[in-house]
Motif scaffolding. Structure first.
Motif, PDB file in Angstrom:
ATOM      1  N   GLY A 179     -61.647  30.280  50.920  1.00  7.81           N
ATOM      2  CA  GLY A 179     -63.063  30.566  51.133  1.00  7.81           C
ATOM      3  C   GLY A 179     -63.358  31.278  52.444  1.00  7.81           C
ATOM      4  N   ALA A 180     -62.376  31.316  53.349  1.00  5.97           N
ATOM      5  CA  ALA A 180     -62.649  31.807  54.709  1.00  5.97           C
ATOM      6  C   ALA A 180     -63.052  33.276  54.740  1.00  5.97           C
ATOM      7  N   ILE A 181     -62.326  34.109  53.966  1.00  4.28           N
ATOM      8  CA  ILE A 181     -62.609  35.545  54.050  1.00  4.28           C
ATOM      9  C   ILE A 181     -63.973  35.912  53.468  1.00  4.28           C
ATOM     10  N   PRO A 182     -64.311  35.451  52.242  1.00  5.40           N
ATOM     11  CA  PRO A 182     -65.669  35.743  51.754  1.00  5.40           C
ATOM     12  C   PRO A 182     -66.745  35.235  52.713  1.00  5.40           C
ATOM     13  N   PHE A 183     -66.484  34.093  53.315  1.00  2.00           N
ATOM     14  CA  PHE A 183     -67.414  33.516  54.286  1.00  2.00           C
ATOM     15  C   PHE A 183     -67.639  34.468  55.450  1.00  2.00           C
ATOM     16  N   ALA A 184     -66.537  34.901  56.035  1.00  2.00           N
ATOM     17  CA  ALA A 184     -66.614  35.774  57.207  1.00  2.00           C
ATOM     18  C   ALA A 184     -67.235  37.121  56.832  1.00  2.00           C
ATOM     19  N   LEU A 185     -66.875  37.630  55.632  1.00  2.00           N
ATOM     20  CA  LEU A 185     -67.446  38.898  55.177  1.00  2.00           C
ATOM     21  C   LEU A 185     -68.957  38.788  55.052  1.00  2.00           C
ATOM     22  N   GLY A 186     -69.411  37.645  54.556  1.00  2.00           N
ATOM     23  CA  GLY A 186     -70.849  37.441  54.395  1.00  2.00           C
ATOM     24  C   GLY A 186     -71.568  37.421  55.737  1.00  2.00           C
ATOM     25  N   ILE A 187     -70.886  36.899  56.752  1.00  2.00           N
ATOM     26  CA  ILE A 187     -71.521  36.761  58.060  1.00  2.00           C
ATOM     27  C   ILE A 187     -71.536  38.073  58.830  1.00  2.00           C
ATOM     28  N   PHE A 188     -70.507  38.913  58.574  1.00  2.00           N
ATOM     29  CA  PHE A 188     -70.334  40.112  59.396  1.00  2.00           C
ATOM     30  C   PHE A 188     -71.592  40.972  59.578  1.00  2.00           C
ATOM     31  N   PRO A 189     -72.296  41.364  58.476  1.00  2.00           N
ATOM     32  CA  PRO A 189     -73.459  42.248  58.697  1.00  2.00           C
ATOM     33  C   PRO A 189     -74.509  41.631  59.618  1.00  2.00           C
ATOM     34  N   TYR A 190     -74.676  40.316  59.536  1.00  2.00           N
ATOM     35  CA  TYR A 190     -75.683  39.657  60.376  1.00  2.00           C
ATOM     36  C   TYR A 190     -75.244  39.652  61.834  1.00  2.00           C
ATOM     37  N   LEU A 191     -73.964  39.347  62.039  1.00  2.00           N
ATOM     38  CA  LEU A 191     -73.440  39.397  63.403  1.00  2.00           C
ATOM     39  C   LEU A 191     -73.566  40.792  63.976  1.00  2.00           C
TER      40      LEU A 191
ATOM     41  N   LEU B 277     -65.433  39.301  66.584  1.00  2.00           N
ATOM     42  CA  LEU B 277     -65.826  37.910  66.411  1.00  2.00           C
ATOM     43  C   LEU B 277     -65.609  37.462  64.962  1.00  2.00           C
ATOM     44  N   THR B 278     -65.912  38.356  64.010  1.00  2.00           N
ATOM     45  CA  THR B 278     -65.738  38.014  62.602  1.00  2.00           C
ATOM     46  C   THR B 278     -64.288  37.676  62.299  1.00  2.00           C
ATOM     47  N   ILE B 279     -63.374  38.479  62.861  1.00  2.00           N
ATOM     48  CA  ILE B 279     -61.950  38.230  62.609  1.00  2.00           C
ATOM     49  C   ILE B 279     -61.539  36.883  63.201  1.00  2.00           C
ATOM     50  N   LYS B 280     -62.012  36.615  64.424  1.00  2.00           N
ATOM     51  CA  LYS B 280     -61.711  35.328  65.044  1.00  2.00           C
ATOM     52  C   LYS B 280     -62.259  34.192  64.181  1.00  2.00           C
ATOM     53  N   LEU B 281     -63.491  34.389  63.713  1.00  3.42           N
ATOM     54  CA  LEU B 281     -64.125  33.339  62.918  1.00  3.42           C
ATOM     55  C   LEU B 281     -63.396  33.115  61.594  1.00  3.42           C
TER      56      LEU B 281
ATOM     57  N   ALA C 131     -60.259  33.162  61.065  1.00  2.71           N
ATOM     58  CA  ALA C 131     -59.162  32.248  61.342  1.00  2.71           C
ATOM     59  C   ALA C 131     -59.680  30.817  61.511  1.00  2.71           C
ATOM     60  N   VAL C 132     -60.780  30.695  62.269  1.00  2.12           N
ATOM     61  CA  VAL C 132     -61.350  29.362  62.499  1.00  2.12           C
ATOM     62  C   VAL C 132     -61.799  28.732  61.175  1.00  2.12           C
ATOM     63  N   TYR C 133     -62.441  29.527  60.342  1.00  4.42           N
ATOM     64  CA  TYR C 133     -62.923  29.002  59.051  1.00  4.42           C
ATOM     65  C   TYR C 133     -61.770  28.611  58.153  1.00  4.42           C
ATOM     66  N   ALA C 134     -60.690  29.396  58.180  1.00  2.00           N
ATOM     67  CA  ALA C 134     -59.545  29.077  57.326  1.00  2.00           C
ATOM     68  C   ALA C 134     -59.056  27.669  57.649  1.00  2.00           C
ATOM     69  N   VAL C 135     -58.966  27.351  58.950  1.00  2.00           N
ATOM     70  CA  VAL C 135     -58.505  26.025  59.347  1.00  2.00           C
ATOM     71  C   VAL C 135     -59.498  24.949  58.898  1.00  2.00           C
ATOM     72  N   TRP C 136     -60.764  25.149  59.237  1.00  4.18           N
ATOM     73  CA  TRP C 136     -61.730  24.088  58.964  1.00  4.18           C
ATOM     74  C   TRP C 136     -61.997  23.912  57.474  1.00  4.18           C
ATOM     75  N   LEU C 137     -62.081  25.027  56.747  1.00  6.54           N
ATOM     76  CA  LEU C 137     -62.343  24.912  55.320  1.00  6.54           C
ATOM     77  C   LEU C 137     -61.141  24.305  54.606  1.00  6.54           C
ATOM     78  N   GLY C 138     -59.921  24.592  55.123  1.00  6.58           N
ATOM     79  CA  GLY C 138     -58.728  23.975  54.557  1.00  6.58           C
ATOM     80  C   GLY C 138     -58.745  22.469  54.750  1.00  6.58           C
TER      81      GLY C 138
ATOM     82  N   SER D 235     -67.235  23.774  67.807  1.00 11.83           N
ATOM     83  CA  SER D 235     -68.173  24.851  67.498  1.00 11.83           C
ATOM     84  C   SER D 235     -67.748  25.681  66.286  1.00 11.83           C
ATOM     85  N   GLY D 236     -66.441  25.748  66.008  1.00  8.47           N
ATOM     86  CA  GLY D 236     -66.020  26.529  64.848  1.00  8.47           C
ATOM     87  C   GLY D 236     -66.414  25.900  63.535  1.00  8.47           C
ATOM     88  N   ALA D 237     -66.508  24.579  63.515  1.00  9.17           N
ATOM     89  CA  ALA D 237     -66.733  23.874  62.255  1.00  9.17           C
ATOM     90  C   ALA D 237     -68.202  23.796  61.883  1.00  9.17           C
ATOM     91  N   THR D 238     -69.088  23.970  62.858  1.00  2.00           N
ATOM     92  CA  THR D 238     -70.505  23.769  62.554  1.00  2.00           C
ATOM     93  C   THR D 238     -71.039  24.829  61.596  1.00  2.00           C
TER      94      THR D 238
END
Lengths: 167, 183
Positions: A33-45, B38-42, B44-51, B100-103
Motif C-alpha cells: 500500500g505504500a506506493i499508491p499512498f505516497a503517489l496520492g500524497i505527492f500532488p498535495y505536497l 519528501l514523497t520518496i522518503k515517506l 519508505a516510512v509508509y512501507a515499514v508502518w503499513l507492513g 511522526s511517520g506513522a501518524t
C-alpha cells in the motif's frame, strides 16, 4: 524513549508468531500500500512546497513578519521569533530550519532558543494536515477547523513565551 | 485551501515579476523537487508502518488496542464506526509517542473511513483539530537538535512543551465543541 518503537515492534512480531500469523505475507501485503499512498500524497505536497518557495522567495513572508512584529511584541512574543510562528503552520521543514537558525544565532540555551523550542514542539503543520489527511476523502469545508487550529496554536505560542520566562 | 493557495501564489508571482522574474519558475521547480524528495522518503516510512500495521491487523491486535481508547474517543468524537475508531486510536497514540511517520497513513485511513458514513463532519473536525494542535509528548526532533548543538540541558524544554501543547489541544477541543454542531 528510544526503546518504545523497538519494544512495540518486538511485541507485535512475537504476538503474531504465537497467533501463527504468516509474518512475511502480512508485511508484504501491507507494504504494497505504500506506493499508491505516497503517489496520492505527492500532488498535495508539491502544491504546499511550491507555495512555500514562492512565498519565501518573493519577500512577502519577510514583509509580513515586519508588518506583524508590533502585534507580536504586544502579545509578548519576541520579534526574533515572528518568522518561526508564521512559518510553522505552512512548513514543518521550514520551521525546523528557522529553529536551528535561532539556535545558532542566539545560543541554544538562551531564553529565545528555549522559547522557540517550545513553540516548535507545541503545534503542528496545520496546512500539511489539512491537505494530506484529506487525500482520499470527499470535499469538505475545513474553514472552521483550520481557523480553530490556527488560533489554538497561536495561543500556545503566547503561552510558550510566558512559561519560558518562569521555567 | 483554494483561497489560500490562490492569494499567496498570485501575490508572490506578481511581487517576483518586479523583483526577480527568473525566480518564479526556479523556485516553483525547487518546491516540486523538495516535495518529490519528501514523497520518496515517506514511501519508505509508509512501507515499514503499513507492513507492521498489517501484521497487527491480521492478529487482531489493532482491535484490542482500539478498545482501550474507546472511552476517550467516545467523549471526543461521539459514536464512531468501529473501523474508524481503530484508525483514530492508532493515529492518536502514534501522535502522542511522536512516531511522526506513522501518524499520516492512519490519519488518512481514519478520514477515508469516516467518509463512508453519514453525519461525520463533527468527528472529522475534532480529529483534524486534535492532529493540527499536536498532542506529542516527547518533542524528539527538538531534543535531537538541541543535543547536537551541545545544549547544557536539552531536556529542560520538555515540560513547557507538554504544557503548551496541552493548552493548544484543550483550546482546540473546547472551540470545536462550542462552534461546530454535533450531528
Amino acid at each position: 524513549m528510544q526503546y518504545v518503537i523497538p519494544i512495540l515492534f518486538a511485541f507485535i512480531f512475537i504476538f503474531a508468531i504465537i497467533k501463527k500469523i504468516p509474518l512475511y505475507d502480512s508485511f508484504v501485503e501491507g507494504a504494497k500500500g505504500a506506493i499508491p499512498f505516497a503517489l496520492g500524497i505527492f500532488p498535495y505536497l508539491a502544491c504546499i512546497f511550491i507555495l512555500n518557495y514562492l512565498f519565501e522567495e518573493s519577500g512577502i513572508s519577510a514583509f509580513l513578519v515586519k508588518l506583524l512584529s508590533p502585534v507580536f511584541s504586544f502579545l509578548q512574543i519576541p520579534k526574533e521569533l515572528c518568522s518561526l510562528v508564521l512559518i510553522k503552520p505552512f512548513s514543518g521543514s521550514g520551521a525546523l530550519g528557522t529553529l536551528s537558525e535561532i539556535y545558532t544565532t542566539y545560543g541554544v540555551d538562551s531564553y529565545l532558543s528555549r522559547c522557540a523550542s517550545v513553540i516548535y514542539g507545541s503545534s503542528e503543520t496545520v496546512f500539511y494536515i489539512s491537505s494530506v489527511y484529506f487525500v482520499n476523502a470527499k470535499k469538505r469545508n475545513l474553514t472552521k477547523p483550520i481557523i480553530i487550529s490556527l488560533f489554538a496554536s497561536f495561543c500556545s505560542c503566547c503561552f510558550a513565551c510566558l512559561i519560558c520566562k518562569i521555567m | 485551501m483554494n483561497i489560500i493557495f490562490a492569494i499567496t501564489t498570485t501575490f508572490s508571482i506578481i511581487a517576483l515579476i518586479f523583483i526577480n522574474p527568473d525566480a518564479v519558475l526556479s523556485s516553483m521547480l525547487e518546491g516540486g523537487e523538495k516535495a518529490l524528495e519528501l514523497t520518496i522518503k515517506l514511501t519508505a516510512v509508509y512501507a515499514v508502518w503499513l507492513g507492521v500495521f498489517k501484521i497487527m491487523e491480521n492478529c487482531k491486535l489493532d482491535r484490542k488496542f482500539a478498545k482501550l481508547l474507546k472511552p476517550v474517543n467516545k467523549y471526543l468524537f461521539g459514536e464512531l464506526p468501529e473501523k474508524a475508531n481503530d484508525y483514530i486510536s492508532l493515529n492518536l497514540s502514534a501522535n502522542i509517542l511522536g512516531m511522526s511517520g506513522a501518524t499520516t497513513p492512519f490519519g488518512i485511513k481514519a478520514i477515508a473511513e469516516l467518509d463512508k458514513h453519514k453525519n461525520t463532519d463533527y468527528a472529522v473536525a475534532m480529529f483534524f483539530v486534535i492532529n493540527a494542535t499536536s498532542v506529542q509528548v516527547i518533542p524528539s526532533s527538538v531534543l535531537a537538535l538541541r543535543s547536537s548543538l551541545n545544549s547544557s540541558s536539552p531536556a529542560d524544554i520538555i515540560l513547557p512543551t507538554i504544557l503548551a501543547t496541552l493548552l493548544s489541544t484543550v483550546i482546540g477541543i473546547v472551540l470545536v465543541k462550542v462552534f461546530i454542531k454535533k450531528d
